[in-house]
Design an enzyme around this catalytic site. Structure first.
Site, PDB file in Angstrom:
ATOM      1  N   THR A 122       0.803  -1.227   0.000  1.00  0.00           N
ATOM      2  CA  THR A 122       0.000   0.000   0.000  1.00  0.00           C
ATOM      3  C   THR A 122       0.835   1.277   0.000  1.00  0.00           C
ATOM      4  O   THR A 122       0.273   2.379  -0.058  1.00  0.00           O
ATOM      5  CB  THR A 122      -0.929   0.028   1.226  1.00  0.00           C
ATOM      6  N   LYS A 123       2.148   1.160   0.040  1.00  0.00           N
ATOM      7  CA  LYS A 123       2.993   2.352   0.053  1.00  0.00           C
ATOM      8  C   LYS A 123       2.994   3.038  -1.315  1.00  0.00           C
ATOM      9  O   LYS A 123       2.613   2.447  -2.325  1.00  0.00           O
ATOM     10  CB  LYS A 123       4.428   1.986   0.472  1.00  0.00           C
TER      11      LYS A 123
END
Length: 369
Positions: free
Chosen positions: A184-185
């Site tokens: 999710t970065k």
């Protein structure tokens, strides 16, 4: 309408043809662990960060842990960091045998309150870990000056700040920074991955074998290292996404600008502030709001996902309460824990979705204020 907090499927769909080609080559050559894609990514990411060296790892947590070991931090030492962060920041300190010493966050930026650091320095203090939070850099000049004055190491937690800038320079601002590539970065792998970047040759040389079971060459082990090797498939994903990261960042900033435009006039909300020294990359778009829990529930009922980052300061997590910390020790963080709410944020978020989120928030306060 349903609006997810993040939608990785949209981004992946656009990348699939290039991913298939990269994966096919790796599978054909059986080049799975620390292979050619890993070495290429290390070179490219070091260049992106403006650093001489990069070592690909299994996670951002491992990057912090090994960096501390590389600087000689261990049992009996103290490391100063901010309580408003993810648990791994402090856990890495504890896992090398040192003690985390917390300071509060800044009221406006949510990052480490630089003016509170010096009062926490003792003869046992060995390092400072500032956290670049939500995509915005901490105020690094006073931290680096303080570290120089007291002969302390600085290891920057950049796990939420890929491409973030401080006074025009990409983080890390000092010599060493740790990154996570959790999916999710802003720059995310398709599994766990991380990296350490540095300009310190001694740190780099230690990292090259410490992350590979302490082995500089096969069956020779010089230190008690760990097994934290980046695999080639993840490196291939990261190499491809790194090319698109500037464009992804532009989109995130445009989305944040649109949120700001719609939400700034709602008196019950405080929109995030980009500090004068910072170029925010908006890993998260975090508002402070009245009736936070009720708003989150209302948005959920309307199909809008949100997240609370973070519901508690690190000093109130069970392992650190045992160090004597208590509620009230860090009032700014504790106040924000009760009011922060992360809204949907990802590069593929549409204007229609942003408008729907903002309209729903406005409707909530019209109905329940």
């Amino acid at each position: 309408m349903k609006v997810p907090m993040i939608d990785l499927k949209k981004q992946t769909k656009h990348l699939l043809p290039a991913l298939y080609r990269a994966f096919d080559q790796i599978l054909t050559e059986a080049d799975f662990i620390m292979g050619a894609p890993v070495h290429k990514f290390e070179q490219e990411f070091a260049r992106f960060c403006g650093k001489r060296y990069c070592v690909g790892l299994n996670s951002g947590t491992d990057a912090l842990t090994l960096a501390l070991k590389a600087y000689g931090v261990g049992k009996g030492h103290e490391v100063i960091t901010v309580t408003n962060s993810f648990f791994s920041t402090a856990m890495a300190i504890s896992n090398v045998g040192a003690t985390p010493v917390f300071v509060d966050c800044d009221e406006t930026s949510h990052t480490i309150h630089a003016s509170q650091i010096e009062q926490k320095i003792t003869p046992r203090t060995k390092a400072i870990i500032p956290v670049h939070l939500y995509g915005q850099a901490a105020d690094m000049d006073p931290i680096l000056e303080l570290a120089k004055k007291h002969n302390l190491h600085v290891i920057e937690d950049c796990c939420q700040a890929h491409g973030a800038r401080y006074k025009g320079k990409v983080v890390p601002i000092g010599e060493t920074g740790a990154f996570s590539f959790y999916p999710t970065k802003n720059l995310g792998a398709y599994g766990d991955a991380g990296a350490l970047v540095t300009n310190n040759r001694n740190v780099y040389q230690y990292m090259t074998y410490a992350h590979n079971n302490g082995s500089p060459k096969k069956y020779v082990h010089t230190v008690l290292g760990i097994n934290s090797r980046m695999d080639s498939l993840q490196a291939a994903v990261l190499l491809l996404k790194l090319k698109h990261l500037p464009r992804y960042t532009q989109k995130r900033r445009a989305i944040a600008s649109r949120y700001n435009k719609y939400l700034r006039h709602i008196r019950q909300i405080q929109i995030p502030r980009e500090m004068p020294y910072a170029h925010h990359v908006y890993h998260l778009y975090v508002i402070e709001c009245e009736k936070r829990n009720q708003l989150a529930d209302y948005l959920k009922k309307k199909g809008i996902q949100t997240s609370i980052v973070y519901p508690s300061g690190l000093h109130l997590q069970r392992p650190y309460i045992q160090l004597g910390y208590k509620r009230g020790d860090f009032p700014i963080t504790e106040r924000k824990n009760k009011s922060v709410l992360s809204l949907p944020m990802f590069p593929e978020l549409t204007g229609k979705e942003i408008t729907y989120v903002c309209k729903t928030i406005k409707d909530f306060y019209l109905r329940f204020s």
